[in-house]
Design a protein around this motif. Sequence first.
Motif, PDB file in Angstrom:
ATOM      1  N   PHE A   1      45.674  54.673  12.950  1.00 51.74           N
ATOM      2  CA  PHE A   1      44.987  53.616  13.697  1.00 51.74           C
ATOM      3  C   PHE A   1      43.863  54.212  14.556  1.00 51.74           C
ATOM      4  O   PHE A   1      42.752  53.686  14.599  1.00 51.74           O
ATOM      5  CB  PHE A   1      45.983  52.836  14.555  1.00 51.74           C
ATOM      6  CG  PHE A   1      45.350  51.751  15.367  1.00 51.74           C
ATOM      7  CD1 PHE A   1      44.794  50.640  14.757  1.00 51.74           C
ATOM      8  CD2 PHE A   1      45.312  51.840  16.746  1.00 51.74           C
ATOM      9  CE1 PHE A   1      44.203  49.629  15.514  1.00 51.74           C
ATOM     10  CE2 PHE A   1      44.729  50.838  17.509  1.00 51.74           C
ATOM     11  CZ  PHE A   1      44.169  49.731  16.882  1.00 51.74           C
ATOM     12  N   ALA A   2      44.159  55.329  15.203  1.00 53.10           N
ATOM     13  CA  ALA A   2      43.160  55.973  16.064  1.00 53.10           C
ATOM     14  C   ALA A   2      41.952  56.454  15.258  1.00 53.10           C
ATOM     15  O   ALA A   2      40.823  56.411  15.755  1.00 53.10           O
ATOM     16  CB  ALA A   2      43.792  57.141  16.812  1.00 53.10           C
ATOM     17  N   ARG A   3      42.181  56.889  14.029  1.00 48.44           N
ATOM     18  CA  ARG A   3      41.066  57.348  13.186  1.00 48.44           C
ATOM     19  C   ARG A   3      40.320  56.190  12.541  1.00 48.44           C
ATOM     20  O   ARG A   3      39.286  56.404  11.917  1.00 48.44           O
ATOM     21  CB  ARG A   3      41.589  58.268  12.085  1.00 48.44           C
ATOM     22  CG  ARG A   3      41.996  59.642  12.570  1.00 48.44           C
ATOM     23  CD  ARG A   3      42.244  60.585  11.415  1.00 48.44           C
ATOM     24  NE  ARG A   3      43.297  60.137  10.535  1.00 48.44           N
ATOM     25  CZ  ARG A   3      44.550  60.606  10.527  1.00 48.44           C
ATOM     26  NH1 ARG A   3      44.898  61.547  11.382  1.00 48.44           N
ATOM     27  NH2 ARG A   3      45.432  60.143   9.685  1.00 48.44           N
TER      28      ARG A   3
ATOM     29  N   ASP B   1      43.362  48.664  10.357  1.00 50.02           N
ATOM     30  CA  ASP B   1      42.915  47.767  11.427  1.00 50.02           C
ATOM     31  C   ASP B   1      44.112  47.350  12.285  1.00 50.02           C
ATOM     32  O   ASP B   1      45.257  47.706  12.009  1.00 50.02           O
ATOM     33  CB  ASP B   1      42.180  46.555  10.861  1.00 50.02           C
ATOM     34  CG  ASP B   1      43.045  45.690   9.969  1.00 50.02           C
ATOM     35  OD1 ASP B   1      44.247  45.968   9.832  1.00 50.02           O
ATOM     36  OD2 ASP B   1      42.503  44.716   9.408  1.00 50.02           O
ATOM     37  N   LEU B   2      43.835  46.568  13.319  1.00 51.57           N
ATOM     38  CA  LEU B   2      44.861  46.180  14.281  1.00 51.57           C
ATOM     39  C   LEU B   2      45.972  45.356  13.634  1.00 51.57           C
ATOM     40  O   LEU B   2      47.159  45.567  13.931  1.00 51.57           O
ATOM     41  CB  LEU B   2      44.224  45.410  15.447  1.00 51.57           C
ATOM     42  CG  LEU B   2      45.142  45.028  16.592  1.00 51.57           C
ATOM     43  CD1 LEU B   2      45.735  46.277  17.235  1.00 51.57           C
ATOM     44  CD2 LEU B   2      44.396  44.205  17.622  1.00 51.57           C
ATOM     45  N   ASP B   3      45.614  44.432  12.751  1.00 50.85           N
ATOM     46  CA  ASP B   3      46.630  43.596  12.109  1.00 50.85           C
ATOM     47  C   ASP B   3      47.580  44.438  11.252  1.00 50.85           C
ATOM     48  O   ASP B   3      48.797  44.260  11.291  1.00 50.85           O
ATOM     49  CB  ASP B   3      45.962  42.523  11.237  1.00 50.85           C
ATOM     50  CG  ASP B   3      45.218  41.493  12.078  1.00 50.85           C
ATOM     51  OD1 ASP B   3      45.619  41.276  13.236  1.00 50.85           O
ATOM     52  OD2 ASP B   3      44.242  40.918  11.563  1.00 50.85           O
TER      53      ASP B   3
ATOM     54  N   ALA C   1      51.582  45.088  11.810  1.00 50.49           N
ATOM     55  CA  ALA C   1      52.495  44.767  10.710  1.00 50.49           C
ATOM     56  C   ALA C   1      53.361  45.974  10.359  1.00 50.49           C
ATOM     57  O   ALA C   1      54.573  45.844  10.149  1.00 50.49           O
ATOM     58  CB  ALA C   1      51.703  44.304   9.494  1.00 50.49           C
ATOM     59  N   ARG C   2      52.757  47.133  10.316  1.00 52.01           N
ATOM     60  CA  ARG C   2      53.524  48.341   9.975  1.00 52.01           C
ATOM     61  C   ARG C   2      54.464  48.745  11.104  1.00 52.01           C
ATOM     62  O   ARG C   2      55.559  49.247  10.852  1.00 52.01           O
ATOM     63  CB  ARG C   2      52.575  49.468   9.606  1.00 52.01           C
ATOM     64  CG  ARG C   2      51.889  49.200   8.286  1.00 52.01           C
ATOM     65  CD  ARG C   2      50.975  50.302   7.886  1.00 52.01           C
ATOM     66  NE  ARG C   2      50.259  49.954   6.673  1.00 52.01           N
ATOM     67  CZ  ARG C   2      50.037  50.810   5.687  1.00 52.01           C
ATOM     68  NH1 ARG C   2      50.460  52.041   5.767  1.00 52.01           N
ATOM     69  NH2 ARG C   2      49.372  50.417   4.618  1.00 52.01           N
TER      70      ARG C   2
END
Length: 67
Positions: A46-48, A52-54, A58-59
Amino acid sequence: MSLTAIAFWALVVFAVVALFRGTRSDPKQARDENDDDARRILDQRFARGEIDLDEYHARQLVLRSTH
């Protein structure tokens, strides 16, 4: 004397096996460590900007539900 030598070598073999095998005998602890690794990888992705946010949320939900 020979009994002492046998005991010494048995102790050496036991120590070597214990070092290579690891001391984790609790499967729950190993699973918790794997979950921590999965969360850390997810955070890094996510940081890289790989996800995306969704997808991140979800994960996270999937990781929480596998306990």
